[in-house]
Design a protein around this motif. Structure first.
Motif, PDB file in Angstrom:
ATOM      1  N   THR A   1       2.841   3.353  -7.391  1.00 31.05           N
ATOM      2  CA  THR A   1       1.699   3.289  -6.493  1.00 31.05           C
ATOM      3  C   THR A   1       0.967   1.974  -6.719  1.00 31.05           C
ATOM      4  O   THR A   1       1.032   1.403  -7.813  1.00 31.05           O
TER       5      THR A   1
ATOM      6  N   GLY B   1       0.778  -1.236   0.000  1.00 33.63           N
ATOM      7  CA  GLY B   1       0.000   0.000   0.000  1.00 33.63           C
ATOM      8  C   GLY B   1       0.811   1.288   0.000  1.00 33.63           C
ATOM      9  O   GLY B   1       0.242   2.365  -0.083  1.00 33.63           O
ATOM     10  N   GLU B   2       2.135   1.218   0.078  1.00 38.60           N
ATOM     11  CA  GLU B   2       2.948   2.430   0.060  1.00 38.60           C
ATOM     12  C   GLU B   2       3.106   2.954  -1.362  1.00 38.60           C
ATOM     13  O   GLU B   2       2.993   2.211  -2.325  1.00 38.60           O
ATOM     14  N   SER B   3       3.388   4.243  -1.473  1.00 38.61           N
ATOM     15  CA  SER B   3       3.652   4.874  -2.761  1.00 38.61           C
ATOM     16  C   SER B   3       5.019   5.533  -2.723  1.00 38.61           C
ATOM     17  O   SER B   3       5.479   5.977  -1.665  1.00 38.61           O
TER      18      SER B   3
ATOM     19  N   ASN C   1      -4.689   0.146  -7.145  1.00 37.38           N
ATOM     20  CA  ASN C   1      -6.001   0.596  -6.653  1.00 37.38           C
ATOM     21  C   ASN C   1      -5.897   1.879  -5.838  1.00 37.38           C
ATOM     22  O   ASN C   1      -6.835   2.251  -5.154  1.00 37.38           O
ATOM     23  N   SER C   2      -4.772   2.589  -5.913  1.00 37.70           N
ATOM     24  CA  SER C   2      -4.581   3.792  -5.096  1.00 37.70           C
ATOM     25  C   SER C   2      -5.298   4.991  -5.700  1.00 37.70           C
ATOM     26  O   SER C   2      -5.707   4.990  -6.864  1.00 37.70           O
TER      27      SER C   2
END
Length: 83
Positions: A39, A23-25, A42-43
């Protein structure tokens, strides 16, 4: 969003991709300039981005074979001599 230099991304790509999967970008920099963003698909950053399928799939096996009088080794030797 974290920032990562392209060299660090290259050296730690597996760790960075696991972080993106979690989940990090990341903003990827080259000589201090942001050149890309990593990313999760689904971000929020990916909303509105459309993907299209490739126009062709492979097809290299359908190319005709061509015989050459010059060997690969000969070509490499010529290229190395140019240095």
């Amino acid at each position: 969003m974290k920032t990562i230099a392209h060299r660090e991304l290259r050296n730690r790509s597996a760790d960075v991709l696991r972080s993106v999967q979690a989940g990090e970008s990341f903003e990827v920099t080259n000589n201090g300039e942001v050149v890309a963003m990593l990313t999760p698909p689904n971000s929020v950053a990916m909303q509105g981005v459309r993907f299209r399928p490739p126009l062709t799939h492979g097809g290299f096996s359908a190319l005709p074979r061509v015989a050459s009088a010059v060997t690969v080794q000969g070509t490499l030797d010529d290229l190395r001599a140019d240095r």
